[in-house]
Design an enzyme around this catalytic site. Structure first.
Site, PDB file in Angstrom:
ATOM      1  N   LYS A  41      38.566  21.294  29.774  1.00 25.78           N
ATOM      2  CA  LYS A  41      38.068  22.055  30.920  1.00 25.78           C
ATOM      3  C   LYS A  41      39.232  22.359  31.891  1.00 25.78           C
ATOM      4  CE  LYS A  41      33.527  20.149  30.052  1.00 25.78           C
ATOM      5  NZ  LYS A  41      32.220  19.721  30.593  1.00 25.78           N
ATOM      6  N   HIS A  69      30.389  28.147  25.986  1.00 26.53           N
ATOM      7  CA  HIS A  69      30.087  26.862  26.622  1.00 26.53           C
ATOM      8  C   HIS A  69      29.123  27.089  27.784  1.00 26.53           C
ATOM      9  CE1 HIS A  69      30.642  23.122  28.886  1.00 26.53           C
ATOM     10  NE2 HIS A  69      31.068  22.592  27.746  1.00 26.53           N
ATOM     11  N   SER A  81      28.335  13.961  27.139  1.00 26.84           N
ATOM     12  CA  SER A  81      28.648  12.567  27.495  1.00 26.84           C
ATOM     13  C   SER A  81      28.908  11.704  26.263  1.00 26.84           C
ATOM     14  CB  SER A  81      27.547  11.970  28.368  1.00 26.84           C
ATOM     15  OG  SER A  81      27.430  12.680  29.596  1.00 26.84           O
ATOM     16  N   GLU A  90      25.018  21.302  22.745  1.00 24.69           N
ATOM     17  CA  GLU A  90      25.313  20.637  24.004  1.00 24.69           C
ATOM     18  C   GLU A  90      24.132  20.778  24.962  1.00 24.69           C
ATOM     19  OE1 GLU A  90      29.827  20.041  24.708  1.00 24.69           O
ATOM     20  OE2 GLU A  90      29.173  21.870  25.641  1.00 24.69           O
ATOM     21  N   ASN A 133      37.339  19.080  24.831  1.00 23.14           N
ATOM     22  CA  ASN A 133      37.340  20.195  25.780  1.00 23.14           C
ATOM     23  C   ASN A 133      37.844  19.669  27.122  1.00 23.14           C
ATOM     24  OD1 ASN A 133      36.859  22.415  27.380  1.00 23.14           O
ATOM     25  ND2 ASN A 133      34.636  22.232  27.332  1.00 23.14           N
ATOM     26  N   GLY A 187      28.545  15.872  31.418  1.00 22.33           N
ATOM     27  CA  GLY A 187      29.173  15.344  32.613  1.00 22.33           C
ATOM     28  C   GLY A 187      28.248  14.531  33.500  1.00 22.33           C
ATOM     29  N   GLU A 193      29.022  26.064  30.698  1.00 27.85           N
ATOM     30  CA  GLU A 193      29.662  26.357  31.984  1.00 27.85           C
ATOM     31  C   GLU A 193      30.112  27.808  32.052  1.00 27.85           C
ATOM     32  OE1 GLU A 193      31.006  21.709  32.267  1.00 27.85           O
ATOM     33  OE2 GLU A 193      32.501  23.230  31.732  1.00 27.85           O
TER      34      GLU A 193
END
Length: 247
Positions: free
Chosen positions: A11, A94, A212, A166, A9, A172, A96
């Protein structure tokens, strides 16, 4: 035997030129056909990346899509737009998207159904925040997210859905769930799919871990019994991604 799947991904990173450079650097380094490999660039990079991966075993996914065919939805991308280009996968829900762009469990379900309708393979993301983990509700939350995402999805279509666990607190941050933590939740996801449909379907669904993931931890994570690969963030923007695929 479930085939592993490793998806990157990207992003909001890479211009089309940079995206092609990255893919070209990966092509010669990915030396296995035992793993399904997917890269998910931004919309503006999709066409360039699709051209760059021709003749390889690297598939291309989008990072999002809308659940309508067309219409007055400024800034959105329809599933037909993606399939007409040759996109094969799409990331849905996701964290985010949920955190910054008001994605809900219900819109995740609508997008999942629409992706399936258009023969796109959805990579459906589920996961908990640090506060939710500390409250001890991780399994309950992830089961709920999975159940709603798969609402009205028939058994045969469900087998082709990829579910990515996730933990939001590990995205991150450099923090990674322990192998045991990741395995516990991925098994819970598989169990709830088995409850919705049957054990055969639960056994068929591929469950990724994301948070991560890097070349140093991929081997241990991907060799857990219920983890079928990874949805990779930052490490997918570097040649390190090839090492993760070749774990």
């Amino acid at each position: 035997m479930r085939k592993k799947i490793v998806a990157g991904n990207w992003k909001m990173n890479k211009t089309p030129k940079q995206a092609v450079e990255l893919v070209n650097s990966l092509k010669d380094k990915i030396n296995t056909s035992a793993v399904d490999v997917v890269v998910c660039p931004t919309f503006v990079c999709l066409q360039a990346v699709l051209e760059a991966v021709k003749g390889t075993n690297i598939a291309v996914g989008a990072q999002n899509m809308y659940f309508e065919e067309n219409g007055a939805y400024t800034g959105e991308i329809s599933p037909e737009m993606l399939t007409s280009m040759g996109v094969k996968y799409v990331i849905i829900g996701h964290s985010e998207r949920r955190q910054y762009f008001a994605e809900t469990n219900e819109t995740v379900n609508k997008k999942t159904l629409k992706a399936i309708e258009h023969k796109l393979i959805p990579i459906v993301c589920v996961g908990e925040s640090l506060a939710e983990r500390e409250q001890g509700i991780t399994i309950d939350l992830v089961r709920l997210q999975t159940k709603i995402a798969l609402k009205d999805v028939n058994k045969e279509d469900a087998k082709n859905v990829v579910i990515a666990y996730e933990p939001i607190w590990a995205i991150g941050t450099g923090k990674t769930a322990t192998n045991e933590q990741a395995e516990e939740v991925c098994k819970a996801i598989r169990d709830v799919v088995s409850e919705i449909y049957d054990v055969e379907t639960g056994d068929a669904v591929r469950v990724q871990y994301g948070g991560s993931v890097n070349a140093g931890n991929a081997n241990a994570l991907f060799n857990m019994g219920n983890i079928d690969g990874g949805l990779v963030g930052g490490a997918s923007l570097k040649e390190e991604f090839a090492s993760i695929v070749n774990y």
